[in-house]
Design an enzyme around this catalytic site. Sequence first.
Site, PDB file in Angstrom:
ATOM      1  N   PHE A  26       1.171  -1.447   0.102  1.00  0.00           N
ATOM      2  CA  PHE A  26      -0.005   0.136   0.055  1.00  0.00           C
ATOM      3  C   PHE A  26       0.495   1.360   0.029  1.00  0.00           C
ATOM      4  CE2 PHE A  26      -1.897  -3.527   1.794  1.00  0.00           C
ATOM      5  CZ  PHE A  26      -3.475  -3.344   1.591  1.00  0.00           C
ATOM      6  N   THR A  84       1.764  -0.991   4.166  1.00  0.00           N
ATOM      7  CA  THR A  84       2.211  -0.609   3.406  1.00  0.00           C
ATOM      8  C   THR A  84       3.607   0.972   4.224  1.00  0.00           C
ATOM      9  OG1 THR A  84       1.860   0.943   6.942  1.00  0.00           O
ATOM     10  CG2 THR A  84      -0.396  -0.023   5.053  1.00  0.00           C
ATOM     11  N   CYS A  85       3.723   1.622   3.575  1.00  0.00           N
ATOM     12  CA  CYS A  85       5.218   2.579   2.762  1.00  0.00           C
ATOM     13  C   CYS A  85       4.754   3.375   4.785  1.00  0.00           C
ATOM     14  CB  CYS A  85       4.592   3.052   1.412  1.00  0.00           C
ATOM     15  SG  CYS A  85       6.730   4.164   1.618  1.00  0.00           S
ATOM     16  N   VAL A  86       6.355   3.014   5.329  1.00  0.00           N
ATOM     17  CA  VAL A  86       6.378   3.645   6.141  1.00  0.00           C
ATOM     18  C   VAL A  86       5.892   5.352   5.701  1.00  0.00           C
ATOM     19  CG1 VAL A  86       8.139   3.228   6.181  1.00  0.00           C
ATOM     20  CG2 VAL A  86       7.012   4.327   8.808  1.00  0.00           C
ATOM     21  N   ALA A 123       3.044   5.857   4.982  1.00  0.00           N
ATOM     22  CA  ALA A 123       1.855   6.286   5.985  1.00  0.00           C
ATOM     23  C   ALA A 123       2.206   6.966   7.483  1.00  0.00           C
ATOM     24  CB  ALA A 123       2.365   4.463   6.901  1.00  0.00           C
TER      25      ALA A 123
END
Length: 132
Positions: free
Chosen positions: A43, A81-83, A86
């Site tokens: 994501f 999820t891409c940190v 996010a």
Amino acid sequence: MSSLLTYTLVVNGPVYGSQSARNAYLFAKALIEKGHQLKSVFFYQDGVTNGSRLTVPANDEFDLVAAWQTLSSEHNVSLETCVAAALRRGIIGEDEASQHKLSASNLAEGFSQSGLGSLAEALLSQDRVVQF
């Protein structure tokens, strides 16, 4: 070569407000039903909102976060999820909350946060990467 392939999906669309994430979910279900292996869903951008445990759809709406969680647990699909994306959008895992001294986290169970290196690895190791 086998006709069954390994896939990673990249979801850029938000959990609600566009069809992108829902289409990705339906595509994921179809892949699995056809016997292909879905390794991960990454994501990115607004897609990270799919990982919020604070999303509460109306009673008559499809609960996409719960659907991703079920897909993950039933078919061993990694939900990442891409940190960086996010954090910018307020989707915070426990590790990040601690690191940034925040009072709470809201990353949904079954989701993890990772960097773009994880996506790069998927690009190199999966047969197909499909973006939504």
